[in-house]
Design an enzyme around this catalytic site. Structure first.
Site, PDB file in Angstrom:
ATOM      1  N   GLY A  47       8.975 -20.343  11.277  1.00  0.00           N
ATOM      2  CA  GLY A  47       9.654 -19.443  12.173  1.00  0.00           C
ATOM      3  C   GLY A  47      10.150 -19.979  13.349  1.00  0.00           C
ATOM      4  O   GLY A  47      11.180 -19.301  13.912  1.00  0.00           O
ATOM      5  N   GLU A 101       6.417 -21.725  19.182  1.00  0.00           N
ATOM      6  CA  GLU A 101       6.109 -20.759  18.163  1.00  0.00           C
ATOM      7  C   GLU A 101       7.146 -19.659  18.363  1.00  0.00           C
ATOM      8  O   GLU A 101       7.781 -19.344  19.319  1.00  0.00           O
ATOM      9  CB  GLU A 101       4.824 -19.997  18.425  1.00  0.00           C
ATOM     10  N   ASP A 102       7.441 -18.876  17.087  1.00  0.00           N
ATOM     11  CA  ASP A 102       8.369 -17.917  17.118  1.00  0.00           C
ATOM     12  C   ASP A 102       7.667 -16.691  17.814  1.00  0.00           C
ATOM     13  O   ASP A 102       8.285 -15.915  18.764  1.00  0.00           O
ATOM     14  CB  ASP A 102       8.868 -17.524  15.631  1.00  0.00           C
ATOM     15  N   ASP A 105       0.764 -13.713  18.042  1.00  0.00           N
ATOM     16  CA  ASP A 105       0.368 -12.290  17.576  1.00  0.00           C
ATOM     17  C   ASP A 105      -1.150 -12.171  17.667  1.00  0.00           C
ATOM     18  O   ASP A 105      -1.714 -11.873  18.996  1.00  0.00           O
ATOM     19  CB  ASP A 105       1.018 -11.977  16.335  1.00  0.00           C
ATOM     20  N   LYS A 133       3.190 -10.952  21.450  1.00  0.00           N
ATOM     21  CA  LYS A 133       2.875  -9.229  21.228  1.00  0.00           C
ATOM     22  C   LYS A 133       1.368  -9.245  21.656  1.00  0.00           C
ATOM     23  O   LYS A 133       0.303  -9.679  21.000  1.00  0.00           O
ATOM     24  CB  LYS A 133       2.596  -9.134  19.672  1.00  0.00           C
ATOM     25  N   PHE A 154       6.511  -5.145  13.749  1.00  0.00           N
ATOM     26  CA  PHE A 154       7.012  -6.275  13.166  1.00  0.00           C
ATOM     27  C   PHE A 154       8.400  -6.434  12.931  1.00  0.00           C
ATOM     28  O   PHE A 154       9.278  -5.712  12.556  1.00  0.00           O
ATOM     29  CB  PHE A 154       6.555  -6.093  11.359  1.00  0.00           C
ATOM     30  N   ASP A 161      10.602 -13.912   9.535  1.00  0.00           N
ATOM     31  CA  ASP A 161      11.018 -13.390   8.214  1.00  0.00           C
ATOM     32  C   ASP A 161      10.164 -12.210   7.894  1.00  0.00           C
ATOM     33  O   ASP A 161       9.021 -11.995   8.522  1.00  0.00           O
ATOM     34  CB  ASP A 161      10.872 -14.346   7.185  1.00  0.00           C
ATOM     35  N   ARG A 167      15.526 -14.410   8.039  1.00  0.00           N
ATOM     36  CA  ARG A 167      15.462 -15.579   8.988  1.00  0.00           C
ATOM     37  C   ARG A 167      16.840 -15.896   9.653  1.00  0.00           C
ATOM     38  O   ARG A 167      17.013 -16.294  10.930  1.00  0.00           O
ATOM     39  CB  ARG A 167      14.544 -16.805   8.446  1.00  0.00           C
TER      40      ARG A 167
END
Ligand code: IMP
Ligand code: MG
Length: 182
Positions: A47, A101-102, A105, A133, A154, A161, A167
């Site tokens: 990601g 990081e993308d 969460d 998040k 999401f 993705d 992506r």
């Protein structure tokens, strides 16, 4: 899934321009904070790839990069178990590490990686995430750098993705409800 992925997007959260603005500002911030430290950017695949490529081009100080790959997600939910698929290819003792990081969460993935990498005695480790998040958090973990805060939805695009697809969208959005099947 539509032949044009963009037809599957219900709503755009962040446009290409908004992303570029935040990522460029973060690159300048990191360049100032890490001057003289030759940091090692550690991207968490897959990601991170687009964010990392843009972020590093906005960083003006000498730095290096490496990647790790982990798996913990299936569809839209974390399995809660982290396993390392690809480890670093260099010694990090005494290095200043910036984890890329993308999206942060539950925090389970990065929490695991931080503990794992801390055993190798780096000089420091911080987290730079494209999105955060905070409502999804299951462990006590904070990103030093974060470009966007997102609600508990999401999102896909710009590296993120859904079951391997989307992506390569240049922006970030949510999919139409009929696309999510799990
Ligand atoms: P966690 O913080 O351990 O829950 O997991 C973070 C990872 O889960 C991210 O690096 C993503 O790969 C994936 N992830 C979490 N939320 C999303 C999302 O909204 N879209 C796409 N991937 C997500
Ligand atoms: Mg990820």
């Amino acid at each position: 899934m539509s032949e044009n992925m963009r037809d599957d997007i219900e709503r755009v959260f962040f446009t290409e321009e908004e992303i570029a603005e935040k990522v460029n500002a973060l690159g300048a911030q990191i360049s100032a904070d890490y001057a003289g430290k030759n940091p090692l950017f550690v991207g968490v695949l897959k990601g991170c790839f687009m964010f990392m490529a843009d972020l590093m081009r906005a960083v003006t100080i000498p730095c290096a990069l490496d990647f790790m790959a982990v798996s913990s997600y299936k569809g839209r939910s974390s399995t809660g178990e982290v396993s390392i698929q690809k480890d670093l290819s260099q010694n990090i003792e005494g290095r200043h590490i910036i984890m890329i990081e993308d999206i942060l969460d539950s925090g389970v993935t990065l929490n695991y990686l931080l503990k794992y990498l801390n055993m190798r005695n780096p000089a420091s480790i911080t987290i730079a995430t494209l999105m955060d998040k905070p409502t999804g958090r299951k462990v006590d973990l904070q990103a030093k750098y974060s470009c966007f805060e997102v609600p508990n939805e999401f999102v896909v695009g710009y590296g993120l993705d859904y079951n391997g697809t989307y992506r390569n969208l240049p922006y970030i959005g949510v999919l139409k409800p009929e696309i999510y099947k799990d």
